[in-house]
Enzyme design. Structure first.
Site, PDB file in Angstrom:
ATOM      1  N   GLY A   1    -150.613 -41.851  60.565  1.00  0.00           N
ATOM      2  CA  GLY A   1    -151.461 -40.913  59.840  1.00  0.00           C
ATOM      3  C   GLY A   1    -150.942 -39.485  59.927  1.00  0.00           C
ATOM      4  O   GLY A   1    -149.723 -39.257  59.938  1.00  0.00           O
TER       5      GLY A   1
ATOM      6  N   GLU B   1    -122.028 -44.332  53.714  1.00  0.00           N
ATOM      7  CA  GLU B   1    -121.110 -45.479  53.826  1.00  0.00           C
ATOM      8  C   GLU B   1    -121.318 -46.468  52.686  1.00  0.00           C
ATOM      9  O   GLU B   1    -121.298 -47.684  52.883  1.00  0.00           O
ATOM     10  CB  GLU B   1    -121.257 -46.160  55.195  1.00  0.00           C
TER      11      GLU B   1
END
Lengths: 82, 377
Positions: free
Chosen positions: B333, B357
């Site tokens: 939250g 990558e």
């Protein structure tokens, strides 16, 4: 099984749609990229127990199954001498 | 090379030889401080020294399965430190695989000791996953090479001592070892990135950088692309492991929070929707761990199938990390969005894993291409 046959089997396994014989230039067929080149070198080194030195990583050594087979023969002969 | 020029390293960093020692190192030296690194935008020299004490800069001392486990654990604690390890590992491996005796004599020992840190220079302002689009040039001269161009998003670039630079030669793309202190090399820090904020990214400019003939790493000609393929494959493997570490970190943080936090007099952990999120984290962590281990096993065996296995592992683990980091913030939250929240850091770091990558889009193209070939058999 001869080294030439094993190399041809590997290439045909990766590119089953292509018709390749032992004297055919695989670069001329247009499907060799850096990924496949790496896989090919790893396959040769693993299958035949050799390390391909930088100076042997020339295009002419990889154009055909014949050429790769001759490279393997040279490298395994070097191993036997060593 | 500043690591050995400072005060003696503090005691306490035991050697890392596998998962359990890596976990202990990360829990002691990384986890408590990772949010501070993130805020300050750098991994401090103190931690770099402790990593050297632990042997983390010597990735080639372990097999690939173990390396994957170690990078998972480091990624669980801090993706920035794991990113520094990734690029250093790429340079170290490339040197061992393709380097000449003289190149190894010069760099292997300092790299392994952490006296020299390596970084990987491929991306440019106009070329990322499209490596074929790089424009940095390496021109052969009578007595060596001259590098010209700009590399960017270089992980560790602010701190590295040697750069592995990919540049366009007359015939292909070549890899070059460039010491940081070479005249013509300029390092410009990049701060305030979305994620891996402490990985000390930089833009590196190469302006007429003159190098000797021994700067070229690996073969020239048609097989030069293999150096890049092999280097990226290892980087991808490390990122896959690090992404898995993020999933595990999300799981541990979320399970702990859900057990402590009460809603309507009941722990969050008793709510079915929270249980669903946690069970998906558990499942994906286990699945990613198997994929990474399989890619590592194939690397250790020298099997060419490792390249595709690594693509799959990285794709799965990075998307899982992004998904579960989002859910981890959701479970926490507002406190998950607060300054210094570890899950907020995981959320930002995880997004980066889907890009580096090889972006997820490129991964899908490559994986689908393999599937297409296989189905035509």
């Amino acid at each position: 099984m001869s080294s030439k046959t094993q190399i041809l089997d590997f290439i045909r396994g990766r590119y089953p749609q292509a018709e390749i014989d032992e004297s055919q230039d695989i670069f001329a067929l247009g499907f060799v990229n850096s990924l496949f080149a790496m896989e090919l070198v790893m396959f040769v080194e693993k299958t035949f127990g050799v390390t391909i030195p930088n100076e042997e990583l020339r295009i002419d050594n990889f154009r055909t199954a014949d050429a790769m087979s001759a490279l393997v023969a040279r490298l395994t002969s070097d191993l036997a001498v060593a | 090379m500043t690591l050995t020029s400072t005060a003696p390293a503090p005691a306490g960093a035991a050697p890392v030889t596998g998962r359990s020692s890596a976990r202990a190192f990360v829990d002691t030296h990384v986890v408590p401080y990772a949010d501070a690194y993130d805020s300050s935008g750098r991994v401090p020299e103190d931690l770099l020294r402790r990593a050297a004490e632990a042997g983390l800069w010597d990735p080639l001392s372990m097999d690939m399965v173990t390396l994957g486990e170690v990078h998972e654990e480091v990624g669980r604690g801090c993706s920035s430190l794991r990113s520094l390890l990734t690029v250093h590992t790429m340079v170290s491996w490339t040197l061992r695989r393709w380097g000449t005796d003289a190149q190894r004599d010069r760099w292997s020992a300092p790299l392994a000791a952490g006296d020299a840190l390596g970084a990987f220079c491929l991306s440019e302002p106009g070329a990322g996953s499209d490596a074929a689009g790089i424009t940095t040039t390496a021109t052969q001269t009578g007595d060596g090479w001259v590098i010209d161009g700009v590399k960017t998003w270089t992980t560790g670039g602010q701190r590295a001592d040697v750069f592995l630079v990919f540049a366009r030669t007359a015939t292909s793309i070549g890899a070059f070892l460039v010491p940081r202190d070479t005249p013509g090399v300029t390092v410009t820090p990049i701060d305030d990135m979305l994620g891996t904020r402490a990985s000390m990214l930089a833009t590196i400019t190469f302006d007429g950088v003159a190098l000797g003939p021994d700067a070229l790493l690996g073969p020239s000609g048609f097989t030069a692309g293999m150096v890049l393929t092999g280097t990226l494959d290892l980087g991808r493997y490390s990122v896959a492991a690090g992404s898995l570490g993020i999933v595990q970190a999300c799981l541990e943080a979320s399970a702990g929070y859900a057990a402590r936090r009460e809603v309507g007099g009941r722990p969050l952990a008793e709510l079915p929707l929270i249980q669903a999120k946690l069970s998906d984290m558990v499942t994906d962590a286990r699945a990613a761990r198997l994929l990474v281990a399989e890619a590592g096993r194939l690397k250790d065996a020298g099997e060419s199938a490792t390249i595709m296995a690594t693509w799959v592992a990285k794709y799965f683990a990075s998307t899982a990390a992004a998904r579960h980091a989002s859910e981890a913030v959701q479970i926490h939250g507002a406190s998950g969005c607060a300054p210094g929240s570890p899950v907020a850091r995981f959320y930002r770091d995880a997004k980066v894993m889907e890009i580096i990558e090889g972006s997820n889009e490129v991964q899908r193209i490559t994986i689908a291409g393999q599937a297409e070939r296989e189905t035509t058999r």
